[in-house]
Design an enzyme around this catalytic site. Structure first.
Site, short mmCIF file in Angstrom:
data_model
loop_
_atom_site.label_atom_id
_atom_site.label_comp_id
_atom_site.label_asym_id
_atom_site.label_seq_id
_atom_site.Cartn_x
_atom_site.Cartn_y
_atom_site.Cartn_z
N CYS A 136 12.89 -67.92 26.83
CA CYS A 136 13.29 -68.14 25.44
C CYS A 136 14.39 -69.20 25.35
CB CYS A 136 13.77 -66.84 24.81
SG CYS A 136 12.46 -65.71 24.32
N CYS A 244 15.18 -63.27 20.62
CA CYS A 244 14.93 -64.41 21.49
C CYS A 244 16.21 -65.17 21.80
CB CYS A 244 13.90 -65.34 20.87
SG CYS A 244 14.34 -65.94 19.23
#
Length: 252
Positions: A136, A244
């Protein structure tokens, strides 16, 4: 919408650049705006921060397609960007194209400096299965940080109802992670309110939402949510990870 109920003294207070976004001022603005329609929150951002200095981050999820419609109603010149991880669902790209055609708007593509293949070569294949936080960071957080450097404010689809990590979001706040003003116009809206807006205005949305995908990210890390599960339980299943990194982790 009743603009008269909004304190003009707060909303149109133009302080010197050095003190314009002091925490106390933003708190006053947030208190004034939290009961306003999201369109009015966006309008405040465009007027106070500037149409060329504010941007909407769009994931093409249902909150964000509603925000696209609202932003276009306020000022169609506002930049709208999306993070293309190269691992998005095909349905996500289809919604992007439908919205682009409907509003005659080009969405700005923001991506990692590494292709998926280059990432695999450097970090090993399917990094998301071994270290989703790193994946991420490479594919979302770092590209976002670079893109936001050109703006003084950004608009997001965060809602308090989405998760415990977002339960204290304000409609206007300072983003310490990226060093700019953050607008969350839908912070106090419930799911039903967002869907009512989408249906009322006939806005295209991702069909995966009708297949038990309340939150849609990259296809390797997103699954349908089972009855009774948290709306974000379908993200990074098998990990304790629920974000994320765009909205909860400082980036230095």
């Amino acid at each position: 919408m009743n603009k008269s109920s909004t304190s003009q003294a707060v909303l149109h207070d133009r302080s010197d650049k050095e003190t314009k976004w002091e925490p106390e001022r933003l708190k006053r603005v947030a208190d004034e705006l939290k009961n306003q329609h999201p369109i009015e929150i966006i309008r405040w951002g465009v007027e106070q921060i500037g149409v060329s200095s504010i941007t909407l981050a769009c994931s093409f999820g249902y909150e964000d397609v509603a925000l696209v419609d609202m932003v276009m109603k306020v000022n169609p010149e506002v930049d709208i960007f999306y993070l293309d991880t190269e691992l998005l669902f095909e349905e996500t790209y289809q919604v992007r194209d439908q919205l682009s055609e409907r509003y005659q708007k080009d969405f700005i593509r923001v991506s990692s400096v590494l292709t998926v293949e280059e990432q695999a070569s450097e970090y090993g294949p399917e990094l998301w299965k071994r270290d989703p936080n790193l994946c991420c960071r490479l594919r979302k957080v770092e590209p976002l940080k670079k893109n936001l450097q050109g703006y003084q404010g950004w608009i997001t689809g965060i809602r308090r109802e989405q998760s415990i990590t977002r339960a204290h979001a304000e409609v206007v706040e300072w983003d310490d992670s990226f060093g700019l003003v953050k607008l969350n116009p839908l912070a106090f809206w419930k799911t039903d309110q967002v869907w009512s807006y989408i249906r009322e205005h006939g806005i295209p949305y991702n069909p995966l939402h009708d297949q038990n995908y309340p939150s849609i990210g990259c296809f390797p890390c997103t699954r349908p949510v089972k009855p009774g599960e948290d709306p974000r339980a379908g993200r990074w299943a098998g990990f304790t990870k629920t974000e994320c990194g765009l909205h909860n982790s400082p980036v230095k």
